[in-house]
Design a protein around this motif. Sequence first.
Motif, mmCIF file in Angstrom:
data_model
loop_
_atom_site.group_PDB
_atom_site.id
_atom_site.type_symbol
_atom_site.label_atom_id
_atom_site.label_comp_id
_atom_site.label_asym_id
_atom_site.label_seq_id
_atom_site.Cartn_x
_atom_site.Cartn_y
_atom_site.Cartn_z
ATOM 1 N N LEU A 72 0.825 -1.206 0.000
ATOM 2 C CA LEU A 72 0.000 0.000 0.000
ATOM 3 C C LEU A 72 0.864 1.263 0.000
ATOM 4 N N GLU A 73 1.951 1.209 0.748
ATOM 5 C CA GLU A 73 2.883 2.350 0.764
ATOM 6 C C GLU A 73 3.415 2.614 -0.634
ATOM 7 N N ALA A 79 2.027 1.581 -3.629
ATOM 8 C CA ALA A 79 1.009 1.836 -4.635
ATOM 9 C C ALA A 79 0.177 3.088 -4.361
ATOM 10 N N TRP A 80 -0.091 3.368 -3.081
ATOM 11 C CA TRP A 80 -0.980 4.475 -2.721
ATOM 12 C C TRP A 80 -0.212 5.682 -2.215
ATOM 13 N N SER A 107 0.893 5.866 0.896
ATOM 14 C CA SER A 107 0.781 5.852 2.348
ATOM 15 C C SER A 107 0.059 4.574 2.755
ATOM 16 N N GLN A 108 0.009 4.331 4.069
ATOM 17 C CA GLN A 108 -0.701 3.168 4.583
ATOM 18 C C GLN A 108 -2.111 3.518 5.055
ATOM 19 N N PRO A 124 -5.054 3.452 3.650
ATOM 20 C CA PRO A 124 -6.187 2.531 3.415
ATOM 21 C C PRO A 124 -6.129 1.246 4.238
ATOM 22 N N HIS A 153 -1.108 2.151 -9.742
ATOM 23 C CA HIS A 153 -1.147 3.284 -8.810
ATOM 24 C C HIS A 153 -2.564 3.830 -8.739
ATOM 25 N N GLY A 154 -2.830 4.565 -7.677
ATOM 26 C CA GLY A 154 -4.148 5.154 -7.520
ATOM 27 C C GLY A 154 -5.197 4.121 -7.167
ATOM 28 N N VAL A 155 -6.452 4.411 -7.504
ATOM 29 C CA VAL A 155 -7.567 3.528 -7.144
ATOM 30 C C VAL A 155 -7.412 2.128 -7.711
ATOM 31 N N LEU A 167 -5.735 -0.418 -5.533
ATOM 32 C CA LEU A 167 -6.391 -0.904 -4.329
ATOM 33 C C LEU A 167 -7.163 -2.203 -4.558
#
Length: 415
Positions: free
Chosen positions: A247-248, A250-251, A253-254, A256, A308-310, A313
């Motif tokens: 998550l770090e 791809a997003w 930060s953690q 989500p 990356h982004g949504v 997830l």
Amino acid sequence: MFGRRWSLLTGLRSATPIVRLLVLTQLAFNAGFFMVLPYLSVHLTEDLGLRAAFVGLILGLRTFSQQGLFFIGGSLADRWGVKPVVAAGCVCRILGFTGLAFAGSVPAIVVATLLTGFAGALFSPAVESALATAAGSAEHGGRSRKDAFALFAVCGQVGSFTGPLLGSLLLVADFSVACLVAAGIFVVLLVVHLRLLPARRGPHATDGWLDGWREVVANRTFLLFAVAMSSQLLGYNQLYLLLPLELERAWGSQAPLGWYFALASAFFVIAQLPITRRVRTITALPVGLTVTATAFVVMALLSPRQLHGVPALIPPAAFVLLLALGQMITVPIARDLVPRIAAERRLGAYYGLLSSIGGLVVLVGSALTGFLIDLLPAGTRWGLATPWCAVALALFASALVLSRQLRSYGSAPVG
């Protein structure tokens, strides 16, 4: 969605009184525990000004004092009986949380943290052995052993989910308030168990310590089973290592991460009982491990795409759901199978050693996974995929071992 027969409340109503007490005990244990522990590291670093390395050491000692000593707690339950061991565990956790509320020195923090861990080593294997015995001898209309452990898992998830939420609300006042409220929960549990838990003499009260330990350790079938099943625990613990790192990346930060834990908990509460009712033979055990391995295969295939982004997830969501599904299939069956392998003897020691072996494998396996992360460049496809592949291979290997080991049971029913 699944009808009344699948609901948690229906499961609790159909359980015998002692099974109901034990599964609700697990809910309260987890709620009280997770009101404090997720926020302990921040309290130690920011409020008390301790260095991160020392905080890591303290948290490691807590894990060892619990996971590493489950075998001791289970052996005590076999000798002394479940009631005094559960009561002692409640007292230890009351003292531990009260100590954390007021501790201002390093020695006091260490002692309080060790007490909270040792409390779990006392009552967790004792409660599991008591649940196995109560469900195994339940009268018609009660829960089967498999169903009882499924209900146990659901209640544990409810406690694990609600505990941090309650803790976050109490932190508005102060960390010590959260600790004292958690200690109060264990005071209530102590009183309830002193009143309602049957006082039965330990089935091996007159045996020597070494006699019991020799018997359990000499059971090679159980040791192989415990090592194979530990891969499931290793896989589940990647929610705390590989998933946050992904998550770090791809997003950014953690942030989500909490939503994924909520997703897993909700899935457990909704689906555990229906899934357990549909699992009829122990041959589903390697199937559950294979499902868990598939979760890691999904990430091994999709993580190197560096979404990356949504869109990034979505693969972790599939990972969490498959991981939870594998857990829901395997854990009730495995807990039901332990008394069979143990010939219904020394259940406290057997359940305790199962957890201790799992903790050791998680410690070594997570260290090796971290080594792979450090060794391989994170920007390369191999670097991103290899840690996921390594855990998947361990799970596939365990599924193969168990499928061979369980042939002697044929298609024996569970529950």
